[in-house]
Write a protein that holds these residues in place. Sequence first.
Motif, PDB file in Angstrom:
ATOM      1  N   SER A   1      29.654 -18.186   0.772  1.00  0.00           N
ATOM      2  CA  SER A   1      29.912 -18.244   2.217  1.00  0.00           C
ATOM      3  C   SER A   1      29.389 -16.980   2.908  1.00  0.00           C
ATOM      4  CB  SER A   1      31.383 -18.493   2.520  1.00  0.00           C
ATOM      5  OG  SER A   1      32.148 -17.349   2.289  1.00  0.00           O
TER       6      SER A   1
ATOM      7  N   VAL B   1      25.705 -17.672   3.406  1.00  0.00           N
ATOM      8  CA  VAL B   1      25.528 -18.647   4.485  1.00  0.00           C
ATOM      9  C   VAL B   1      25.788 -17.995   5.849  1.00  0.00           C
ATOM     10  CG1 VAL B   1      26.453 -20.799   5.474  1.00  0.00           C
ATOM     11  CG2 VAL B   1      25.978 -20.646   3.020  1.00  0.00           C
ATOM     12  N   SER B   2      26.716 -17.053   5.909  1.00  0.00           N
ATOM     13  CA  SER B   2      27.031 -16.346   7.159  1.00  0.00           C
ATOM     14  C   SER B   2      26.027 -15.242   7.482  1.00  0.00           C
ATOM     15  CB  SER B   2      28.428 -15.718   7.067  1.00  0.00           C
ATOM     16  OG  SER B   2      29.395 -16.707   6.836  1.00  0.00           O
TER      17      SER B   2
ATOM     18  N   SER C   1      24.140 -25.632  10.125  1.00  0.00           N
ATOM     19  CA  SER C   1      25.141 -26.690  10.277  1.00  0.00           C
ATOM     20  C   SER C   1      26.540 -26.135  10.533  1.00  0.00           C
ATOM     21  CB  SER C   1      25.140 -27.616   9.053  1.00  0.00           C
ATOM     22  OG  SER C   1      25.724 -26.969   7.943  1.00  0.00           O
ATOM     23  N   GLN C   2      26.774 -24.894  10.125  1.00  0.00           N
ATOM     24  CA  GLN C   2      28.095 -24.270  10.314  1.00  0.00           C
ATOM     25  C   GLN C   2      28.067 -23.190  11.405  1.00  0.00           C
ATOM     26  OE1 GLN C   2      29.727 -22.918   6.535  1.00  0.00           O
ATOM     27  NE2 GLN C   2      28.678 -24.562   5.473  1.00  0.00           N
ATOM     28  N   LEU C   3      27.086 -23.274  12.272  1.00  0.00           N
ATOM     29  CA  LEU C   3      26.870 -22.237  13.279  1.00  0.00           C
ATOM     30  C   LEU C   3      28.124 -21.891  14.090  1.00  0.00           C
ATOM     31  CD1 LEU C   3      24.675 -20.432  14.532  1.00  0.00           C
ATOM     32  CD2 LEU C   3      24.194 -22.267  16.118  1.00  0.00           C
ATOM     33  N   LYS C   4      28.769 -22.882  14.678  1.00  0.00           N
ATOM     34  CA  LYS C   4      29.939 -22.606  15.521  1.00  0.00           C
ATOM     35  C   LYS C   4      31.091 -21.968  14.743  1.00  0.00           C
ATOM     36  CE  LYS C   4      29.500 -25.176  19.772  1.00  0.00           C
ATOM     37  NZ  LYS C   4      28.097 -25.107  19.850  1.00  0.00           N
ATOM     38  N   PRO C   5      31.490 -22.534  13.576  1.00  0.00           N
ATOM     39  CA  PRO C   5      32.575 -21.877  12.822  1.00  0.00           C
ATOM     40  C   PRO C   5      32.218 -20.451  12.384  1.00  0.00           C
ATOM     41  CG  PRO C   5      32.050 -24.035  11.854  1.00  0.00           C
ATOM     42  CD  PRO C   5      31.090 -23.805  12.978  1.00  0.00           C
ATOM     43  N   ILE C   6      30.941 -20.243  12.005  1.00  0.00           N
ATOM     44  CA  ILE C   6      30.523 -18.894  11.588  1.00  0.00           C
ATOM     45  C   ILE C   6      30.621 -17.943  12.771  1.00  0.00           C
ATOM     46  CG2 ILE C   6      28.586 -17.479  10.789  1.00  0.00           C
ATOM     47  CD1 ILE C   6      27.714 -19.932   9.078  1.00  0.00           C
TER      48      ILE C   6
ATOM     49  N   GLU D   1      22.731 -24.709   5.670  1.00  0.00           N
ATOM     50  CA  GLU D   1      24.193 -24.598   5.788  1.00  0.00           C
ATOM     51  C   GLU D   1      24.569 -23.690   6.949  1.00  0.00           C
ATOM     52  OE1 GLU D   1      26.897 -24.108   2.363  1.00  0.00           O
ATOM     53  OE2 GLU D   1      25.094 -24.396   1.137  1.00  0.00           O
ATOM     54  N   SER D   2      23.819 -22.610   7.099  1.00  0.00           N
ATOM     55  CA  SER D   2      24.079 -21.655   8.179  1.00  0.00           C
ATOM     56  C   SER D   2      23.958 -22.345   9.540  1.00  0.00           C
ATOM     57  CB  SER D   2      23.088 -20.492   8.064  1.00  0.00           C
ATOM     58  OG  SER D   2      23.444 -19.449   8.920  1.00  0.00           O
TER      59      SER D   2
END
Length: 155
Positions: free
Chosen positions: A17, A20-21, A70-75, A67-68
Amino acid sequence: SKSTRDERTEEEKMLHSVLVSAPIAAVLAIAGADGKVDEKEFAAAVEFMTELVKKDGSVVLRQIYAESISQLKPILGMLTGDTLAKVMASVPQAMDRLLDDKDKALFVDSLVRLMQATAAASGGFLSFGENISRKERKRIAAIEAMLLGIDGADA
């Protein structure tokens, strides 16, 4: 030892993670160098990451960047306050544990190019002249040194 996705330990999941972040953290570190994150900078960063997912030769890097994105908002929601610095500081360890030497070199190179693309997206007079400020250049160099494990690096 590199594990398959199914047999990852909790630590490996946490380190994954971090990887990805890392692109989003790098973008925020550079875009925020002048005090504010500019929409043009962020748009350029997302475009760069999207292109990298389509074209980069490394499957591992494409997966990390996909992944980064697709998870932009949560990151973005997670990378507030001192979390940004903690994530960036954890990237070298995560790379050492989860990436082979070739992917590690490609990942550092991609993050540096991402930060340069982000910094170049705004600045300069009417977008002419020097788009990357001295402050941004210094921060990019410091982050690159930190990622490469060069002592004395302080982003």
